[in-house]
Design a protein around this motif. Structure first.
Motif, PDB file in Angstrom:
ATOM      1  N   ARG A 196       0.825  -1.219   0.000  1.00  0.00           N
ATOM      2  CA  ARG A 196       0.000   0.000   0.000  1.00  0.00           C
ATOM      3  C   ARG A 196       0.853   1.260   0.000  1.00  0.00           C
ATOM      4  O   ARG A 196       1.822   1.374   0.728  1.00  0.00           O
ATOM      5  N   ARG A 197       0.435   2.233  -0.826  1.00  0.00           N
ATOM      6  CA  ARG A 197       1.113   3.516  -0.946  1.00  0.00           C
ATOM      7  C   ARG A 197       0.418   4.566  -0.073  1.00  0.00           C
ATOM      8  O   ARG A 197      -0.730   4.371   0.339  1.00  0.00           O
ATOM      9  N   PRO A 198       1.070   5.699   0.200  1.00  0.00           N
ATOM     10  CA  PRO A 198       0.445   6.746   1.024  1.00  0.00           C
ATOM     11  C   PRO A 198      -0.869   7.257   0.454  1.00  0.00           C
ATOM     12  O   PRO A 198      -1.769   7.647   1.206  1.00  0.00           O
ATOM     13  N   GLU A 199      -0.990   7.288  -0.878  1.00  0.00           N
ATOM     14  CA  GLU A 199      -2.220   7.801  -1.481  1.00  0.00           C
ATOM     15  C   GLU A 199      -3.355   6.777  -1.496  1.00  0.00           C
ATOM     16  O   GLU A 199      -4.491   7.104  -1.881  1.00  0.00           O
ATOM     17  N   ASP A 200      -3.072   5.550  -1.100  1.00  0.00           N
ATOM     18  CA  ASP A 200      -4.121   4.535  -1.036  1.00  0.00           C
ATOM     19  C   ASP A 200      -4.902   4.645   0.271  1.00  0.00           C
ATOM     20  O   ASP A 200      -4.433   5.225   1.260  1.00  0.00           O
ATOM     21  N   ILE A 201      -6.093   4.086   0.268  1.00  0.00           N
ATOM     22  CA  ILE A 201      -6.984   4.135   1.436  1.00  0.00           C
ATOM     23  C   ILE A 201      -6.936   2.779   2.128  1.00  0.00           C
ATOM     24  O   ILE A 201      -7.150   1.749   1.490  1.00  0.00           O
ATOM     25  N   SER A 202      -6.649   2.777   3.398  1.00  0.00           N
ATOM     26  CA  SER A 202      -6.538   1.516   4.138  1.00  0.00           C
ATOM     27  C   SER A 202      -7.920   0.964   4.477  1.00  0.00           C
ATOM     28  O   SER A 202      -8.928   1.683   4.442  1.00  0.00           O
ATOM     29  N   LEU A 203      -7.945  -0.306   4.827  1.00  0.00           N
ATOM     30  CA  LEU A 203      -9.212  -0.922   5.239  1.00  0.00           C
ATOM     31  C   LEU A 203      -9.760  -0.230   6.483  1.00  0.00           C
ATOM     32  O   LEU A 203     -10.973  -0.028   6.613  1.00  0.00           O
ATOM     33  N   ALA A 204      -8.886   0.162   7.396  1.00  0.00           N
ATOM     34  CA  ALA A 204      -9.322   0.873   8.599  1.00  0.00           C
ATOM     35  C   ALA A 204      -9.926   2.229   8.248  1.00  0.00           C
ATOM     36  O   ALA A 204     -10.925   2.657   8.857  1.00  0.00           O
TER      37      ALA A 204
END
Length: 501
Positions: free
Chosen positions: A242-250
């Motif tokens: 995952r990259r910083p611009e991606d949205i995490s599941l949390a």
């Protein structure tokens, strides 16, 4: 003689009384799981499903993190069986349908019983109660598990039809992965474009972090939020990639809570879908990190619970185990070293799709094993010089021979065929070099795999909040839906769609 008989009767009565007391102690406190529903109802319901997350996946993630998972601290802990109606080892469609509706069904069926009759889901029931409903998944939002909560189709592969069912559900929030067949290119009867249908039905569609974070609750708002990078099969990237611009599941979970919270309450299902995918590929580190990301999403629910402890139920479970993960390997005997797993920097997917692709491009016709060694070391930490007796990251001679053979197959772009039993047992349907690397690393850490598919091992269910005690014990996955129905104040039973009209 009579006195002895009288004495025996007194002892027997005492034992019966003690037994009844013991049985009553085992009953749920504060209410019963009965035909009329639990004595209390939950206003807010969180239903977390770790796809492929069996007992060993949870244990491995805890050992890797060096501390218990959030779900391990929940007061209610149960063991749940997972068989489908027509096969001991289930798939996610049959398991998802069982967990969503309380009915066993056949492999591949979504929201239907074995006779192809639609069954109502706890999410649909919650919507009828006036609750807002949200569905979040780290895989495509039309995949089997999320689909089992809103769609009713005879095949999990009917992605276009499932997407259209999503639009028609009227649920308030969908977040995570995208759509696999939005235009109906693989459908026998296309119904238009899923995204256009969603906009026409009043959904707001967002596909970037900035617009996602800017979303605010408003009357009538319905959202479909998709991560900006869909790594594979319209799914979120593995947590390790995952990259910083991606949205995490949390973050998807937190935004869902923010938008769904209202006086009538909400129902939110969150799936950690790529735990399963990593286990299919026998990549322990990718599976562990996605399990930890899933647990972080559970922490979002826990923080909400702490503000609403008398109105909230959190249930966390898995739909099945995947990969036959064993916490122990014959080559290391009793030894395990989870810290060495932290040397892996990318998932099997990223290594196959990006690293190997670039390697082949650069080396051209002169790709030899010596050139790949530093690449393997850089991305997985495995070493080719040193003493295997003192350094567990060292590749042993027999392992190097395995890697060399797998490298030759991989560079030749050989497609492993499942009808070749010997090669399938070595590589499954994955890139031969990549899966051999993860096998070597996992084995040296003291982990092993027995399958590239699901297994029939039971899973762990954990619960906290209103009615949590119902989830103690040993029970079938169909009981999960029925127990949740009970805490929703409904009769815990399978509901045919026609019967509920």
């Amino acid at each position: 003689m009579r006195s002895e008989m009288a004495k025996s009767r007194k002892v027997f009565r005492a034992m019966v009384l003690l037994g009844l007391v013991a049985l009553s102690a085992l009953q749920p406190h504060g209410g019963l799981w009965a035909a009329e529903g639990y004595s209390q109802t939950a206003k807010y319901i969180f239903y977390f499903i770790g796809d492929g997350m069996g007992i060993p996946q949870r244990a491995a993630a805890s050992a890797y993190a060096g501390k218990p998972l959030t779900v391990d601290t929940f007061p209610a802990q149960g063991v749940t069986t997972t068989a489908a109606a027509d096969r001991f080892i289930t798939d996610s469609a049959a398991a998802g349908t069982a967990m969503a509706s309380g009915t066993k069904t056949k492999i591949g069926f979504v929201g239907l019983d074995p006779d192809l009759r639609p069954v109502k889901t706890v999410a649909e029931m919650a919507k009828e109660q006036g609750k807002k409903v949200g569905i979040v998944s780290s895989v495509s939002i039309d995949h089997a598990t999320p689909a089992a909560f809103y769609a009713h189709v005879p095949s999990r592969s009917m992605y276009h039809e499932i997407g259209m069912a999503l639009v028609k559900s009227g649920f308030d929030f969908f977040g995570g992965g995208g759509f696999k067949d939005p235009e109906g290119k693989k459908s026998k009867a296309p119904q238009g474009n899923v995204r256009e249908a969603a906009r026409a039905a009043g959904y707001t569609l967002v596909d970037n972090r900035r617009d996602f974070m800017a979303l605010k609750a408003s009357p009538g708002l319905k959202v479909i939020a998709v991560n900006p990078w869909l790594q594979d099969s319209a799914a979120l990237p593995y947590e390790i990639d995952r990259r910083p611009e991606d949205i995490s599941l949390a973050e998807f979970t937190a935004k869902a809570v923010e938008l769904l919270d209202n006086p009538q309450g909400f129902f939110l299902m969150v799936e950690g879908g790529k735990i399963d995918w990593a286990c299919h590929a026998n990549d322990a580190v990718a599976a562990i990190q996605d399990t930890l990301a899933f647990d972080e999403a559970v922490r979002v629910a826990l923080r909400f619970y702490e503000k609403h402890p008398r109105e909230t139920l959190i249930v966390v479970t898995g739909d099945h185990e995947c990969g036959g993960l064993t916490l122990g390997f014959a080559g290391t005997k009793y030894e395990t070293e989870f810290n060495m797993l932290k040397h892996q920097k990318v998932s099997f997917q990223k290594f196959s799709d990006q690293v190997l692709k670039e390697f082949r491009k650069q080396c051209g016709d002169r790709c030899d094993f010596e050139k790949i060694k530093p690449v393997i070391t850089a991305h997985f930490g495995l070493k080719f010089t040193g003493d295997p007796q003192t350094d567990p990251l060292m590749v042993k001679p027999y392992q190097e021979a395995m890697l060399r053979e797998a490298f030759e197959r991989s560079m030749a772009a050989e497609r492993v065929k499942s009808d070749d039993p010997q090669t399938y047992l070595l590589y499954g349907d994955y890139d031969s070099l990549t899966v051999t690397i993860t096998h070597v690393l996992d084995n040296n850490a003291g982990l092993a795999w027995t399958s590239f598919k699901h297994t029939g091992a039971p899973v762990t269910t954990s619960a906290l909040g209103v009615g949590a005690e119902l989830f103690n014990g040993y029970y079938d996955n169909t009981d999960l839906a029925k127990k949740i129905m009970s805490v929703m104040g409904l009769a815990p039973k399978v509901v045919q769609m026609a019967d509920a009209a």
